[in-house]
Design a protein around this motif. Sequence first.
Motif, PDB file in Angstrom:
ATOM      1  N   GLN A   1      -9.047  -1.942  -2.562  1.00 43.73           N
ATOM      2  CA  GLN A   1      -8.060  -0.859  -2.600  1.00 43.73           C
ATOM      3  C   GLN A   1      -6.661  -1.421  -2.866  1.00 43.73           C
ATOM      4  O   GLN A   1      -5.891  -0.873  -3.652  1.00 43.73           O
ATOM      5  N   LEU A   2      -6.360  -2.535  -2.192  1.00 40.02           N
ATOM      6  CA  LEU A   2      -5.057  -3.176  -2.396  1.00 40.02           C
ATOM      7  C   LEU A   2      -4.923  -3.687  -3.829  1.00 40.02           C
ATOM      8  O   LEU A   2      -3.863  -3.555  -4.453  1.00 40.02           O
ATOM      9  N   THR A   3      -5.992  -4.262  -4.307  1.00 42.67           N
ATOM     10  CA  THR A   3      -5.973  -4.746  -5.695  1.00 42.67           C
ATOM     11  C   THR A   3      -5.735  -3.591  -6.660  1.00 42.67           C
ATOM     12  O   THR A   3      -4.963  -3.702  -7.611  1.00 42.67           O
ATOM     13  N   ALA A   4      -6.397  -2.472  -6.383  1.00 41.69           N
ATOM     14  CA  ALA A   4      -6.239  -1.306  -7.256  1.00 41.69           C
ATOM     15  C   ALA A   4      -4.820  -0.752  -7.180  1.00 41.69           C
ATOM     16  O   ALA A   4      -4.276  -0.258  -8.173  1.00 41.69           O
ATOM     17  N   LEU A   5      -4.205  -0.852  -5.992  1.00 42.24           N
ATOM     18  CA  LEU A   5      -2.834  -0.363  -5.837  1.00 42.24           C
ATOM     19  C   LEU A   5      -1.851  -1.230  -6.624  1.00 42.24           C
ATOM     20  O   LEU A   5      -0.899  -0.727  -7.229  1.00 42.24           O
ATOM     21  N   LEU A   6      -2.100  -2.552  -6.576  1.00 40.54           N
ATOM     22  CA  LEU A   6      -1.182  -3.472  -7.258  1.00 40.54           C
ATOM     23  C   LEU A   6      -1.391  -3.458  -8.774  1.00 40.54           C
ATOM     24  O   LEU A   6      -0.472  -3.754  -9.534  1.00 40.54           O
ATOM     25  N   GLU A   7      -2.597  -3.135  -9.150  1.00 45.91           N
ATOM     26  CA  GLU A   7      -2.919  -3.134 -10.578  1.00 45.91           C
ATOM     27  C   GLU A   7      -2.201  -1.989 -11.267  1.00 45.91           C
ATOM     28  O   GLU A   7      -2.291  -0.837 -10.831  1.00 45.91           O
ATOM     29  N   LYS A   8      -1.504  -2.342 -12.335  1.00 42.06           N
ATOM     30  CA  LYS A   8      -0.785  -1.291 -13.059  1.00 42.06           C
ATOM     31  C   LYS A   8      -1.776  -0.574 -13.971  1.00 42.06           C
ATOM     32  O   LYS A   8      -2.440  -1.206 -14.792  1.00 42.06           O
TER      33      LYS A   8
END
Lengths: 276, 211
Positions: free
Chosen positions: A38-45
């Motif tokens: 989820q964090l990765t998806a949030l940081l991913e533009k």
Amino acid sequence: MNQEKRPITLEDILRLKRAERPPAAFWDQFDRDLRARQLTALLEKRPWWRSAAVSQAWSLWSRYHLPLGATAIFALTFVAMREYRPTPEAVAPHSRASRVAIAAPHANSSAAGLPALESSSAISDEQPTEIAGEAMVAEAVSAPAAATLAPGELSHLLTGDARVTPSDVTPSARHIAANLAAAEAAGPLVARRLLTPATGFEMRVLPARATTTEPLASMSSPAAMRNSRLLSAMAFATEAPARSNENVARRLSDEQLYDSGAHRFGAKANSLTFKM
Amino acid sequence: MDAIKVLGKTLVASPERRQEADADLTVVRQVQAGDVAAFDRLITKYRERVFGIVYNLTSNREDAADLTQDTFIKAFQSIQRFGGQSSFFTWLYRIAVNSTLSHLRKTRLRSFFSLERIDADEPVSREIIGALTDKTGADRDTYVRELQEKLNDALQKLSIKHRTVVTLFEIDGLSHQEIAEVMNCSVGTVRSRLHYAKQLLQAELQPYMRR
């Protein structure tokens, strides 16, 4: 005892699948992994085409995709059919070769244009030397010029377009022609010696080239074809009965010939007739 | 207009489902307003059900875990687009089913089982297992394991669409209407697929059934 008599249905067996559950420890690991992703998806533009606004616009348009596509195809077909015109090449693709031959006389009249390749045969000794000289220039120029022609120009040349103007002649051709004329004016004898073999050569070679005939001229007329067909049929008709009578007479024996019920027998110079 | 649509959907659902949908919608509005932590409540509430549907479709524990996580991440990324036309759980199920179907199409030729253990202490399963066999102890476990493999094998023989309908109806307990919404097809299609799938399963599992 009662349990043994209980019927087991497909639904009962499928219900067992509900009891297939992971242990509690599985969910701890699941939560940790999900948090990380989820964090990765949030940081991913996210790319702009996957943004909410674009997606909403796309979903609004999605209901019109089919009618819009159909309209576009219809319009394209309509425009294509409206703009379509058959080209002369498409109508008669085989007529190009004949047009070369047909266009040659027109090219003769043009003053030594490039399409005058076929026109050299028309030049005789009696023609003014200016024309002969220009024709030679055209001959001399034609080879390199043809080598450097663009596709459009080549087709222009092949079709023997009579609209060729003197301006189409290359400057070098004009220059050579002018030089020849000047040389002739300066020394007619020298010029004649120079030109005479060439003219003679042309006269020897060109008749062979001039044998190119128009394809239509080589075709016989329908009336002539019909006549020849009828004549050949008549010739066969006069010869065939005689030949068949001879064959019949050869196959018959003497007994058959006289003992059979032939009551009428006729013989001519080239035929035998039996009437039974 | 949206209210009419929601009303039209909720009329066919049971009161419990409607209450559930309303509660979910409130949480979704909070997430849409920026309360990201509120989404954790939705995860906790639906993770087992989503895992269950994905697991029953794939018969593979690891794939099911990955696809369940994917489902929640996709839902989180797209939650701003959720307008409330359907209930949240239908929307979430649709994401899960579409992700799973896409995964199954990609890995059609290299699927293998990775099964969870059947919880034999659960009342329903205990009753069914007791009716199926008189065996006890290790023999019973072996028999249950064999039945489980046979059942998963039979499910995997179904086409993806038929398997999805059976799983959603018989295992997850969704209604025909809800399955039609999830699978984006008509109720008649759902009934037809269900009937056909059950016929095939019955033929496969005949030795384990008793009339």
